[in-house]
Design a protein around this motif. Structure first.
Motif, PDB file in Angstrom:
ATOM      1  N   UNK A  94       0.834  -1.205   0.000  1.00 24.84           N
ATOM      2  CA  UNK A  94       0.000   0.000   0.000  1.00 24.84           C
ATOM      3  C   UNK A  94       0.868   1.254   0.000  1.00 24.84           C
ATOM      4  N   UNK A  95       1.886   1.263   0.857  1.00 26.84           N
ATOM      5  CA  UNK A  95       2.741   2.444   0.982  1.00 26.84           C
ATOM      6  C   UNK A  95       3.530   2.701  -0.301  1.00 26.84           C
ATOM      7  N   UNK A  96       4.058   1.632  -0.897  1.00 24.99           N
ATOM      8  CA  UNK A  96       4.813   1.792  -2.143  1.00 24.99           C
ATOM      9  C   UNK A  96       3.906   2.306  -3.256  1.00 24.99           C
ATOM     10  N   UNK A  97       2.694   1.761  -3.335  1.00 19.10           N
ATOM     11  CA  UNK A  97       1.751   2.210  -4.361  1.00 19.10           C
ATOM     12  C   UNK A  97       1.373   3.672  -4.157  1.00 19.10           C
ATOM     13  N   UNK A  98       1.051   4.060  -2.932  1.00 18.35           N
ATOM     14  CA  UNK A  98       0.687   5.452  -2.650  1.00 18.35           C
ATOM     15  C   UNK A  98       1.832   6.382  -3.040  1.00 18.35           C
ATOM     16  N   UNK A 145      12.327 -13.236  -1.475  1.00 17.92           N
ATOM     17  CA  UNK A 145      11.107 -13.581  -2.219  1.00 17.92           C
ATOM     18  C   UNK A 145       9.933 -12.709  -1.775  1.00 17.92           C
ATOM     19  N   UNK A 146       9.836 -12.462  -0.473  1.00 14.53           N
ATOM     20  CA  UNK A 146       8.760 -11.621   0.041  1.00 14.53           C
ATOM     21  C   UNK A 146       8.903 -10.197  -0.479  1.00 14.53           C
ATOM     22  N   UNK A 147      10.127  -9.678  -0.490  1.00 14.86           N
ATOM     23  CA  UNK A 147      10.355  -8.314  -0.975  1.00 14.86           C
ATOM     24  C   UNK A 147       9.926  -8.173  -2.432  1.00 14.86           C
ATOM     25  N   UNK A 148      10.323  -9.125  -3.274  1.00 18.59           N
ATOM     26  CA  UNK A 148       9.973  -9.043  -4.695  1.00 18.59           C
ATOM     27  C   UNK A 148       8.477  -9.251  -4.907  1.00 18.59           C
ATOM     28  N   UNK A 149       7.859 -10.087  -4.084  1.00 20.32           N
ATOM     29  CA  UNK A 149       6.410 -10.261  -4.159  1.00 20.32           C
ATOM     30  C   UNK A 149       5.702  -8.939  -3.850  1.00 20.32           C
ATOM     31  N   UNK A 150       6.203  -8.236  -2.853  1.00 22.91           N
ATOM     32  CA  UNK A 150       5.615  -6.947  -2.484  1.00 22.91           C
ATOM     33  C   UNK A 150       5.851  -5.898  -3.568  1.00 22.91           C
ATOM     34  N   UNK A 184       2.778  -3.988  -5.816  1.00 19.85           N
ATOM     35  CA  UNK A 184       2.634  -2.534  -5.926  1.00 19.85           C
ATOM     36  C   UNK A 184       2.753  -2.066  -7.372  1.00 19.85           C
ATOM     37  N   UNK A 185       3.715  -2.608  -8.114  1.00 18.45           N
ATOM     38  CA  UNK A 185       3.914  -2.185  -9.506  1.00 18.45           C
ATOM     39  C   UNK A 185       2.780  -2.669 -10.404  1.00 18.45           C
ATOM     40  N   UNK A 232       1.487  -1.388 -14.823  1.00 20.52           N
ATOM     41  CA  UNK A 232       2.597  -1.650 -15.744  1.00 20.52           C
ATOM     42  C   UNK A 232       2.445  -3.045 -16.338  1.00 20.52           C
ATOM     43  N   UNK A 233       2.443  -3.175 -17.663  1.00 20.27           N
ATOM     44  CA  UNK A 233       2.219  -4.485 -18.280  1.00 20.27           C
ATOM     45  C   UNK A 233       3.417  -5.424 -18.207  1.00 20.27           C
ATOM     46  N   UNK A 234       4.633  -4.861 -18.209  1.00 15.97           N
ATOM     47  CA  UNK A 234       5.844  -5.685 -18.192  1.00 15.97           C
ATOM     48  C   UNK A 234       6.767  -5.168 -17.093  1.00 15.97           C
TER      49      UNK A 234
END
Length: 430
Positions: free
Chosen positions: A105-109, A145-150, A154-155, A160-162
């Motif tokens: 949520x924070x990264x997206x905001x 793995x958790x970091x990249x999942x998060x 957000x992305x 973003x398509x790719x």
């Protein structure tokens, strides 16, 4: 026309670049109430605004978030260094005005605010986003793995398509390699706020085309923020009760040192302020042998002095990169906040961190069976590369004419954007 966006989501600063073609890129420009800039502090502020409705919040990012926090410190929730929570399974979110906000949520905001600030600079379609990632994420037990999942969540929400991920030092190396005149083995050291990362890459030019072969990578979750913590731990924490004691029935006990980890990690202060741990700290004042120190600690937290402290520490650290001595001035501590700091003392405080940074350098050279003489160029990027004790690690190993630096804030984002339109993006992805 769909273009590639390079996203350097950093612990301290975030930079974006858009590719123009395979060998050129331009920085994304942002306009907020704090002015025009091509880099943004990785910070968010949230404040209730009655004009927006009962449940709505006025949200700002970057320098505008800092401005809002300074202007409305008591009414504003402020978060910095969001990236440090990415790989932590313990961080499940933080409450902001009674609503839980996860890392995603924070990264997206944050990214949506940057898109708003970019305005027409974000015009046209973005077909590919190439996001930087550290070789090793920050934290005591980081879950990659958790970091990249998060990150991916957000992305993806951004539409973003790719989405691709590239090691941050690899992107810096790609940016640096555009200026190479001949084939070279390049070692890149990227000093961020939360991590130090190394990449060793062989660059070759054939028929005007740049090609590369990654040789090895290494990294450690230690960088500039840790140096700040060491300074706070030695200059500030003793003045606000670290090492002091309190009475518990017929015993005299030490004030828990864990409280001062929270204060030293200034980006966590807003979370600490709302925690049970802070409530427990306040309850110790009555039984403390030096209650005035704990009262000062509590005042600093309740008056949101984390950012002014960061500014004072940062100014002192930068001055020590130029001089053997520098003044530390932090007015909320009154007389206790005015001290002369010697570079020799600072070097002693960060010696453990320097050892870890050097160990990570040894790791990439050892596991790739590469000796210092085989390195043609060493590219240092990131603000911490200016710390004399850090540069000494490299000047002791490599010839001075091999060491270069530059693009401290922009090199990674531009390298990411250019990789996005290189035509062989998969060769560079982590």
């Amino acid at each position: 026309m769909a273009r590639a966006l390079g996203l350097d989501f950093g612990t301290t600063n975030t930079v974006m670049a858009l590719s123009e073609n395979g060998t050129q890129s331009r920085s994304m420009q942002f306009s907020s109430m704090a002015g025009e800039t091509d880099s943004m502090r990785t910070a968010l502020s949230f404040m209730k605004d009655p004009s927006l409705g009962a449940a709505a919040l006025q949200v700002e990012a970057g320098q505008a978030a800092i401005r809002q926090f300074i202007d409305h410190a008591g009414d504003c929730r402020f978060l910095q260094s969001i990236k440090t929570f990415a790989a932590s399974s313990l961080f499940q979110g933080t409450l902001i005005y009674a609503k839980r906000q996860t890392f995603e949520d924070l990264m997206e905001v944050f990214l949506r605010k940057l898109k708003t600030y970019a305005g027409d600079n974000w015009n046209g379609d973005i077909g590919t986003v190439v996001a930087g990632r550290p070789v090793r994420f920050a934290g005591s037990n980081p879950n990659e793995d958790l970091a990249l999942q998060r990150y991916n969540e957000a992305l993806t929400r951004m539409g973003f398509p790719n989405i691709h991920y590239v090691y941050e030092p690899v992107a810096a190396a790609y940016y640096f390699a555009q200026s190479l005149k001949k084939d070279a083995n390049v070692l890149v050291a990227d000093f961020g706020g939360g991590t130090t990362d190394y990449s060793l890459i062989r660059f070759e030019t054939n028929g005007g085309q740049l090609s590369a072969k990654p040789i090895g990578h290494s990294g450690v979750g230690v960088a500039g923020d840790h140096f700040d913590f060491r300074m706070i731990d030695n200059l500030v924490s003793p003045e606000i009760g670290k090492g002091s004691q309190f009475k518990s029935f017929d015993k005299v006990l030490d004030v828990p040192a864990g409280y001062y980890v929270n204060f030293g990690r200034w980006n966590q202060l807003s979370i600490f302020k709302t925690s049970k741990e802070f409530t427990d700290l306040k309850s110790l004042v009555r039984s403390a042998l030096e209650p005035e120190k704990l009262e000062m600690f509590i005042d600093l937290v309740e008056h949101d002095e984390g950012y002014p402290l960061y500014q004072a520490i940062s100014a002192t650290k930068m001055a020590l990169s130029q001089h053997e001595e520098a003044e530390f001035n932090f007015s909320p501590l009154s007389k206790a906040g005015r001290k002369t700091v010697r570079r020799a003392d600072f070097d002693t405080w960060i010696s453990e961190d320097l050892s870890k940074i050097e160990d990570a350098l040894d790791e990439v050279l050892t596991k790739t069976n590469t000796d210092a003489g085989s390195i043609d160029k060493v590219f240092l990027t990131g603000g911490t590369s200016f710390v004399p004790a850090v540069r000494k690690i490299f000047t002791q190993r490599f010839d001075a004419d091999k060491i270069e630096s530059g693009g401290e804030l922009l090199s990674i984002a531009h390298g990411l954007a250019m990789i996005g339109e290189s035509g062989d993006i998969e060769r560079w992805t982590a």
